[in-house]
Design an enzyme around this catalytic site. Structure first.
Site, PDB file in Angstrom:
ATOM      1  N   SER A  93      36.095  43.819  44.159  1.00 55.57           N
ATOM      2  CA  SER A  93      36.021  44.316  42.783  1.00 55.57           C
ATOM      3  C   SER A  93      35.149  43.367  41.975  1.00 55.57           C
ATOM      4  O   SER A  93      34.355  42.627  42.550  1.00 55.57           O
ATOM      5  CB  SER A  93      37.439  44.418  42.190  1.00 55.57           C
ATOM      6  OG  SER A  93      37.407  45.120  40.970  1.00 55.57           O
ATOM      7  N   ASN A  94      35.266  43.376  40.660  1.00 51.64           N
ATOM      8  CA  ASN A  94      34.539  42.432  39.830  1.00 51.64           C
ATOM      9  C   ASN A  94      35.373  42.117  38.595  1.00 51.64           C
ATOM     10  O   ASN A  94      36.451  42.673  38.418  1.00 51.64           O
ATOM     11  CB  ASN A  94      33.155  42.983  39.466  1.00 51.64           C
ATOM     12  CG  ASN A  94      33.290  44.243  38.680  1.00 51.64           C
ATOM     13  OD1 ASN A  94      33.869  44.247  37.608  1.00 51.64           O
ATOM     14  ND2 ASN A  94      32.786  45.345  39.207  1.00 51.64           N
ATOM     15  N   ALA A  95      34.832  41.238  37.744  1.00 54.27           N
ATOM     16  CA  ALA A  95      35.649  40.682  36.655  1.00 54.27           C
ATOM     17  C   ALA A  95      35.609  41.497  35.360  1.00 54.27           C
ATOM     18  O   ALA A  95      35.995  40.992  34.313  1.00 54.27           O
ATOM     19  CB  ALA A  95      35.193  39.253  36.389  1.00 54.27           C
ATOM     20  N   SER A  96      35.174  42.742  35.417  1.00 50.50           N
ATOM     21  CA  SER A  96      35.104  43.531  34.179  1.00 50.50           C
ATOM     22  C   SER A  96      36.513  43.742  33.593  1.00 50.50           C
ATOM     23  O   SER A  96      37.449  44.093  34.315  1.00 50.50           O
ATOM     24  CB  SER A  96      34.469  44.891  34.501  1.00 50.50           C
ATOM     25  OG  SER A  96      34.610  45.750  33.409  1.00 50.50           O
TER      26      SER A  96
ATOM     27  N   ALA B  20      31.797  48.694  35.260  1.00 44.52           N
ATOM     28  CA  ALA B  20      31.110  47.865  36.256  1.00 44.52           C
ATOM     29  C   ALA B  20      31.641  48.290  37.623  1.00 44.52           C
ATOM     30  O   ALA B  20      32.474  47.610  38.226  1.00 44.52           O
ATOM     31  CB  ALA B  20      31.400  46.401  35.993  1.00 44.52           C
TER      32      ALA B  20
END
Ligand code: C5P
Length: 214
Positions: A22-25, A89
């Site tokens: 995943s990502n940090a959005s 994101a």
């Protein structure tokens, strides 16, 4: 009044039943955009990956997990919308194979083969009906403006909002709002609500039909 679809937050691509990419959005920019659109009297649908925050009560929120989920929900909703703001994101890669059990540790290197996920903004942009508009975001570290303009073209966006890594999980943002052809229409620095308000203002001014303006 316009009906606006906003994608927000990260998506997850599971590797096995417990691990994911995943990502940090955080979803903050998406929430601020939803608030700014509602304040201007528009109808808002938010398609969001897993986030810790709450979206305004007066918008419809559809939760999704993966990028494929986000795309299929958006493809259903977008035909009945006037425009899209792609503030999500989405995770860009997914494993070729998803294990149906938790992958055990062996002490050895784990190699996972990844393929790209579909690009939601690009897919919706390529199928736009006359009068529909799409606005994308670009988060860049190097050659930022050039890359943002390239993304705007590749994803058939009507505007692109360029921001830097400092935007991630922060309450402030510093953005350049760029038009096709590369013209920087506005540079905004400040709280995400302020940035969202400027983006909505430009969308109303440049992209909305007169009958949709409030
Ligand atoms: O990841 P990238 O920098 O290319 O993202 C730029 C824009 O494209 C953002 O508006 C983002 O929401 C969108 N995007 C998307 N689907 C993806 C990747 C990015 O809609 N798989």
């Amino acid at each position: 009044m316009a009906r606006i679809l906003i994608t927000s937050g990260p998506t997850r691509q599971y590797i096995d039943p417990v691990r994911y990419l995943s990502n940090a959005s955080s979803g903050q920019m998406g929430r601020c955009l939803a608030e700014a659109a509602l304040e201007r009297g528009h109808d808002v649908v938010v398609v969001s990956g897993p986030v810790q925050l709450e979206y305004p009560k007066s918008c419809e929120v559809i939760p999704v997990v993966s990028t494929d989920d986000m795309l299929s929900v958006c493809q259903e909703i977008f035909p009945n919308c006037d425009g899209l703001i792609g503030a999500a994101a989405p995770c860009d890669y997914q494993p070729v194979e998803v294990a149906d059990h938790k992958i055990p540790k062996t002490g050895d290197t784990l190699v996972i083969k990844l393929v790209e996920t579909p690009d939601v903004v690009a897919k919706l942009g390529s199928g736009k009906k006359p009068g529909q508009w799409t606005v994308g975001f670009a988060l860049e570290t190097d050659d930022a403006r050039f890359r943002a303009i390239t993304k705007l073209e590749r994803k058939s966006c009507d505007l692109v909002v360029l921001n830097g890594v400092a935007a991630i999980d922060s309450s402030d943002n510093h953005v350049e709002i760029i038009a096709p052809g590369g013209q920087v229409l506005q540079i905004v620095q400040g709280s995400k609500p302020l940035v969202a308000s400027s983006i909505l203002h430009l969308i109303q001014e440049r992209l909305m039909q007169e009958s949709d303006q409030v």
